[in-house]
Enzyme design. Structure first.
Site, mmCIF file in Angstrom:
data_model
loop_
_atom_site.group_PDB
_atom_site.id
_atom_site.type_symbol
_atom_site.label_atom_id
_atom_site.label_comp_id
_atom_site.label_asym_id
_atom_site.label_seq_id
_atom_site.Cartn_x
_atom_site.Cartn_y
_atom_site.Cartn_z
ATOM 1 N N PHE A 81 0.821 -1.216 0.106
ATOM 2 C CA PHE A 81 -0.029 0.123 -0.045
ATOM 3 C C PHE A 81 1.061 1.245 0.027
ATOM 4 O O PHE A 81 1.890 1.531 0.720
ATOM 5 C CB PHE A 81 -1.058 0.167 1.190
ATOM 6 N N ASP A 82 0.424 2.305 -0.625
ATOM 7 C CA ASP A 82 0.995 3.717 -0.479
ATOM 8 C C ASP A 82 0.319 4.145 0.749
ATOM 9 O O ASP A 82 -0.857 3.452 1.255
ATOM 10 C CB ASP A 82 0.627 4.481 -1.706
ATOM 11 N N PHE A 83 0.591 4.967 1.297
ATOM 12 C CA PHE A 83 0.225 5.831 2.371
ATOM 13 C C PHE A 83 -0.936 7.027 2.159
ATOM 14 O O PHE A 83 -2.231 6.658 2.061
ATOM 15 C CB PHE A 83 1.128 6.366 3.434
#
Length: 316
Positions: A164-166
């Site tokens: 995941f990106d944040f």
């Protein structure tokens, strides 16, 4: 007997993300809906090839062996399709032929089915139709556009790796808005000042919460079976770096969520990391990042927040 979805990790998936529908889509574009329906009926027993999200879905469903009761699974995958029920027969037969334990589906001829996500307790909707995904996100629903990739790897490895990106994915886009307004130095100063203030959760935070519940099941299994090898691994891969990393870590902890690995890259190309990390699916809100990862990594665009807002109309 009523089948309760409330305590399960439920995701919806379009047939376009689960299977390779390139030939079918060509018939639809070139000859229209009637020809498409006739094509699907004529090929109802021809098994569809695996699509980009197939390895992710297969592994996610395999984690149901952690359930105490096979009739009470931890994970539920439901087809959400624009197909009519007749055309959908090929999809369901292909699911059975591939041995996927998916038995529930919503077929809505020519209409988006994502509006039923809340009714079905879904924390994620995946589709290869970008328009459907953008509409779902605009309606406040957690959805991702599965991008095409040259690689659909379904090796026998049982591990499921999710990245995941944040900002704009697990968290809201509030800090991204700061970055857009004042640049990198102002962004870093803002994050340091607010390091102990958690972000608001983003569109896929509930999905990660469901993944974490399954990870806790794995930990309990390993406690009783020391030789058990945990299969589910979650990574955070973000353009943040120090000192902005601290707020991301604190936010996850405050939300009760966690990741196994964290990569704070500070502008380093994410594709280089993905080639080593080798996730089965990667979620990011920025197309500029995904253009690099998609050729070799199953990549999902989450069209959420300021970076995905349409440009302002030109003055007349």
């Amino acid at each position: 007997m009523r089948y309760d979805l409330s305590d399960r990790l439920v995701i919806g998936i379009a047939s376009s993300a689960l299977f390779d529908l390139a030939d079918c889509d060509a018939v639809f574009r070139e000859q229209g809906e009637d020809a498409y329906r006739a094509h699907q009926e004529a090929h109802a027993d021809d098994v569809l090839a695996k699509g980009v999200a197939f390895p992710f879905v297969r592994r996610l469903l395999s984690l149901n062996d952690l359930a105490d009761d096979p009739g009470d699974p931890l994970v539920e995958v439901i087809i959400l399709s624009r197909n009519d029920p007749d055309s959908g027969l090929r999809v369901m037969r292909s699911i059975a032929a591939h041995g996927l334990p998916i038995s529930r589906a919503v077929f809505r001829q020519g209409r988006s089915a994502h509006r039923f996500m809340r009714a079905l307790n879904m924390s994620l909707f995946l589709s290869a139709d970008g328009s459907d995904v953008r509409t779902a996100v605009a309606d406040g629903l957690p959805a991702g556009h599965v991008l095409q990739t040259a690689r659909v790897d379904d090796e026998d490895d049982r591990e499921l790796r999710i990245a995941f990106d944040f900002d704009g994915v697990l968290a809201s886009d509030s800090s991204e808005r700061i970055f857009q307004d004042v640049g990198i130095d102002g962004f870093r100063a803002h994050e340091v000042l607010n390091a102990t203030t958690p972000h608001d959760p983003g569109p896929l935070s509930e999905f990660l919460a469901g993944i974490n519940r399954i990870q806790r099941r794995e930990e309990a299994r390993r406690h009783h079976e020391p030789d058990y090898q945990q299969r589910l691994r979650v990574s955070l891969v973000t353009a943040r770096d120090a000192p902005a990393h601290e707020r991301a870590v604190r936010s996850l902890k405050r939300w009760g969520l966690r990741v196994n690995d964290a990569f704070f890259l500070g502008g380093i190309d994410k594709a280089a990391v993905m080639s080593v990390l080798d996730p089965h699916i990667f979620f990011d809100d920025q197309v500029s990042h995904l253009n690099g990862t998609a050729p070799a990594t199953p990549s999902v665009h989450v069209p959420f927040g300021v970076v995905n807002a349409p440009p302002p109309a030109a003055d007349r």
